[in-house]
Structure formats: C-alpha cells, structure tokens
Design an enzyme around this catalytic site. Structure first.
Site, PDB file in Angstrom:
ATOM      1  N   PHE A 287       0.702  -1.311   0.095  1.00 47.08           N
ATOM      2  CA  PHE A 287      -0.022   0.012  -0.042  1.00 47.08           C
ATOM      3  C   PHE A 287       0.787   1.203  -0.136  1.00 47.08           C
ATOM      4  O   PHE A 287       0.380   2.349  -0.440  1.00 47.08           O
ATOM      5  CB  PHE A 287      -0.814  -0.071   1.140  1.00 47.08           C
ATOM      6  CG  PHE A 287      -0.415   0.319   2.579  1.00 47.08           C
ATOM      7  CD1 PHE A 287      -0.378   1.588   2.985  1.00 47.08           C
ATOM      8  CD2 PHE A 287       0.227  -0.401   3.269  1.00 47.08           C
ATOM      9  CE1 PHE A 287       0.125   2.193   4.222  1.00 47.08           C
ATOM     10  CE2 PHE A 287       0.836  -0.097   4.526  1.00 47.08           C
ATOM     11  CZ  PHE A 287       0.837   1.225   4.812  1.00 47.08           C
ATOM     12  N   LYS A 288       2.101   1.004   0.382  1.00 43.64           N
ATOM     13  CA  LYS A 288       2.921   2.315   0.485  1.00 43.64           C
ATOM     14  C   LYS A 288       3.248   3.023  -0.845  1.00 43.64           C
ATOM     15  O   LYS A 288       3.615   4.047  -1.070  1.00 43.64           O
ATOM     16  CB  LYS A 288       4.286   1.877   0.902  1.00 43.64           C
ATOM     17  CG  LYS A 288       4.292   1.300   2.413  1.00 43.64           C
ATOM     18  CD  LYS A 288       3.914   2.186   3.621  1.00 43.64           C
ATOM     19  CE  LYS A 288       3.691   1.502   4.842  1.00 43.64           C
ATOM     20  NZ  LYS A 288       4.937   1.469   5.543  1.00 43.64           N
TER      21      LYS A 288
END
Length: 435
Positions: free
Chosen positions: A106-107
C-alpha cells in the site's frame, strides 16, 4: 491551504513547504489548519467518479493554487495508475487490496504521489533535495522505486538489520544511482529516531537540504486517504454502517482514514489493529501513551513502539479520549493469533491473506462480537501481497505461494547497503561525507 506544526500552532506554512520540509523545524508534524470537506454531492454519487478524479478533487482542496490543475492532473495520473479493488469474502466482509502497485504494498500510493509532487517542486530549486526515510518493511521499497532516477533528489533509506523480510530487503537494497540503503544495527524505532534527530540538527540542515518520505510527510499521508473513498465507492450496500479494520504501526494509514472521515466519508468506525507492539491499543483503551521498544513480529511493518502519527490523531480530536474512542476501537494480536487468522481466512474463504491483513481480520472478527450493530460492512485493508511473506504463508497453509514476476526479479539482484550503528553521530558523519 495552510499547515501548522503539531508542536506549535503558530508555525504555519504553505503546502509546498510542508511537503518539502517533511517535518517542521520544531520537530512537529504538519497538519492542515482545517480539513476541507469533499462535496456531499460527490460522495452521494461517488460511483460516477473514477479513482483519479476522486484523488484530484481531494488533492486540489489541500494544494490549492500551488500546483496548477493540469500539472496536478498529471501527477495523479502518473502516480495512481493501478487499482485498489474491493474483494468480497462474503456479503458484508470485504478485503481492500492495496498491493497492486509496483512494489506490491500500500505504500506505493503515498510514495509515488510524493515522488511526483516533490519532483514538481524541486524543478523550481537549484539545490539537490536529500530524503531520509525510516522503514520497518514496505515503506523503503515503495520510496526507493517511487523516487528512482528522479532528477535533483537523493534518497537514503534506513532499515533495521535482520528485521525485514528477505523479499522486502531485496526490494529496497537492489537499486542504485540516487537510492542508498542504510542497514541500521537496531530497531525501526532507532531508525525513526535517527531520522528525527537529523531533521532538528541545525548544523546538518545548514549543509544539506533534508526532507522525509515517511508518513510524517503530509505528501505521503494525503494520498492514503484516496483509497478509502475508492473502497466506499465499491461497497454494494451503502445504507448500513461501514467499519474499516486498519493494520496499524506508525498510524499513517489509520490517520489518513480518519482524515477521510473528517472530509465527509461515511465511515462509522475504525479498528486500529495492532500486533504485539500494542502501545496504540493501550492508549485508546486507557488514555495513557507509554512508548516502548518495538518487538519483532510476523507483521513487521507494524513493529513500531512509538508511533509518530499519534500526534496527528490527537490533533484531529482535540486530544479528547472520549471522541477518539467513539471513532476508534483498537486491540492487539500476537504471532500465534496472526497465524490463526491466516489459516482461518484461507479455510473459510479460500483467500490467501498476508500477516498484516490477518491482524486486521482477527480484529474485525472480534469487534463483530462486541458491536451493538446487527449488521455492518466490514472492510479489511490488505496492505501487502502475501508473496512478500512467502515463507510464513507456506509454512502455515502448506501450499505454494506464487511470486509475481516483478517481485521475483529483484531476488536475483545483488544487495547493496551501507551498515551503520544506531548512533546518530555515525549517521551524521556518513551523510556529510556522502554529498
């Protein structure tokens, strides 16, 4: 839009300064002076807007006129060029898959948006920008790939030796050019402390143009709010309450969700799901914040004993514990419970979930038993592809986990890192000698 420091509300800066400085000079985190609402008519008809349009409208509210609409549209289009699908396990239980970006975590949302935004601002400056980022796992690789070969920007990634997975380490240590991996003999909290010390070191800052790429940087945080809107758009039954279970470490992901709620997104409750590093759960349940040294777990990106973004959460709620407890439930889970979650999700639903998502699953499952609501939508944020934790998954499920090609490619590359102790003076000496 203006931004203030959590350490001094009179310390007010514009969007560009907040992005490029990362951390306020007084050591505080930048917060918007107000949370702008997204128009109700957009939320009510959100199915008519694609992911990029939603992201553009949110960012425009915060960036104001500092980035022209055409340039901002380009930043969004180039940064957020992968989906965030909502997968139904059953009618009211869903997985928000946030691992479809380049580094399968998700980063990527925050790192790519920040890289494009900083790249836009740095073009106006003649000096080189030096980014320091501490990582407990996926942040490092996302930032490395997001900023790779960005002109005018050097990136130094601090990660704890022996405390990230093999695949995560390969991702963040196999790039070159403007990316340098610093292998720190310590914990993530040591890495984060080193970064914070560097930002308030007047001598170092007088010689280097420093900023951060952690979720302490507002440009990392804001784009994480995008996918909460995207998730809500995909929920089929919007007439019932929605609860989002967020695997939480440094609390950036949770903070972004809370900001989305403040913007008007109808999320009833957030679950801050934590592992054995339970300082946040302790705070929510008792009101006492007592940082402690982080301990290593299977869900290593959550191994944080002193979460920075708690300062922002407290600001959002005027430090009112009762208001925080109204919107946030938090509980911790150890590795044995995490393994049980991995196994249960697979046996019940045929879905392979990573350790971070498994913590989120256990938390929402338990919350269901204490909630007064008869029925509600339950959304679990799946923050990383299970292949990044291949050994754990295969050991628990007895199956082979297929590794995506872009992940497998880095495993054959040579690791490049610089080993440093957790002593700040050693880091400072290295940085001064590197530029």
């Amino acid at each position: 839009m203006k931004f203030y420091s959590t350490n001094d509300k009179k310390n007010i800066v514009d969007f560009e300064t907040a992005v490029m400085e990362g951390l306020a000079k007084d050591g505080g985190l930048f917060m918007p002076v107000e949370i702008p609402s997204l128009q109700k008519e957009i939320i009510d008809s959100i199915e008519n807007f694609d992911f990029g349009e939603i992201a553009f409208r949110i960012t425009k509210n915060f960036a104001g006129e500092e980035i022209g609409e055409s340039d901002l549209s380009d930043i969004i289009r180039e940064a957020i060029n992968f989906p965030a699908p909502l997968v139904n396990l059953k009618d009211d239980l869903m997985i928000l898959e946030l691992f479809h970006g380049p580094t399968l975590a998700f980063k990527d949302f925050g790192a790519r948006f920040m890289a494009k935004t900083m790249g836009y601002f740095v073009k106006k400056k003649e000096s080189t920008l030096n980014i320091l980022v501490a990582t407990s796992g996926d942040t490092g690789s996302a930032v490395a790939y997001g900023f790779y070969e960005t002109p005018g920007i050097n990136v130094y990634i601090l990660y704890p030796k022996g405390k990230v997975s093999l695949i995560q380490e390969k991702q963040l240590t196999t790039l070159d050019k403007n990316i340098t991996a610093l292998e720190i003999d310590g914990t993530f909290d040591d890495c984060q402390r080193l970064v914070k010390n560097a930002f308030v070191d007047e001598e170092l800052n007088s010689k280097l143009n420093l900023t951060s790429a952690n979720s302490i940087n507002i440009a990392r945080l804001l784009p994480q709010s995008f996918y909460y809107f995207e998730a809500y758009k995909q929920i089929r039954e919007k007439s019932i309450h929605s609860v989002f279970s967020v695997p939480s470490g440094n609390l950036g992901n949770l903070t972004a969700g809370l900001i989305a709620k403040k913007m008007g997104l109808p999320i009833t409750k957030f679950i801050g799901a934590v592992n054995s590093n339970h300082v946040f759960a302790d705070f929510v349940n008792s009101g006492i914040f007592k940082p402690h040294p982080s301990v290593q777990t299977l869900s290593n990106a959550m191994d944080v004993g002193n979460p920075s973004n708690l300062a922002r959460i407290r600001e959002l709620y005027g430090d009112s514990l009762s208001d925080i407890q109204r919107d946030i439930h938090s509980k911790s889970y150890d590795d044995a419970q995490t393994r049980r979650g991995i196994r249960e999700v697979y046996e019940k639903y045929g879905y392979i979930i990573d350790p971070h998502g498994a913590v989120g699953y256990m938390a929402v499952r338990d919350y269901e038993t204490v909630s007064a609501a008869a029925k509600f939508n339950k959304v679990i944020l799946e923050t990383a592809h299970p292949a990044k934790f291949k050994d754990v998954i295969e050991d628990e499920l007895g199956i082979e986990v297929e590794v995506p090609e872009r992940l497998a490619a880095c495993l054959n590359k040579q690791k490049k890192s610089v080993r440093l102790s957790s002593d700040y003076e050693e880091l400072k000496e290295f940085l001064l000698g590197a530029v």
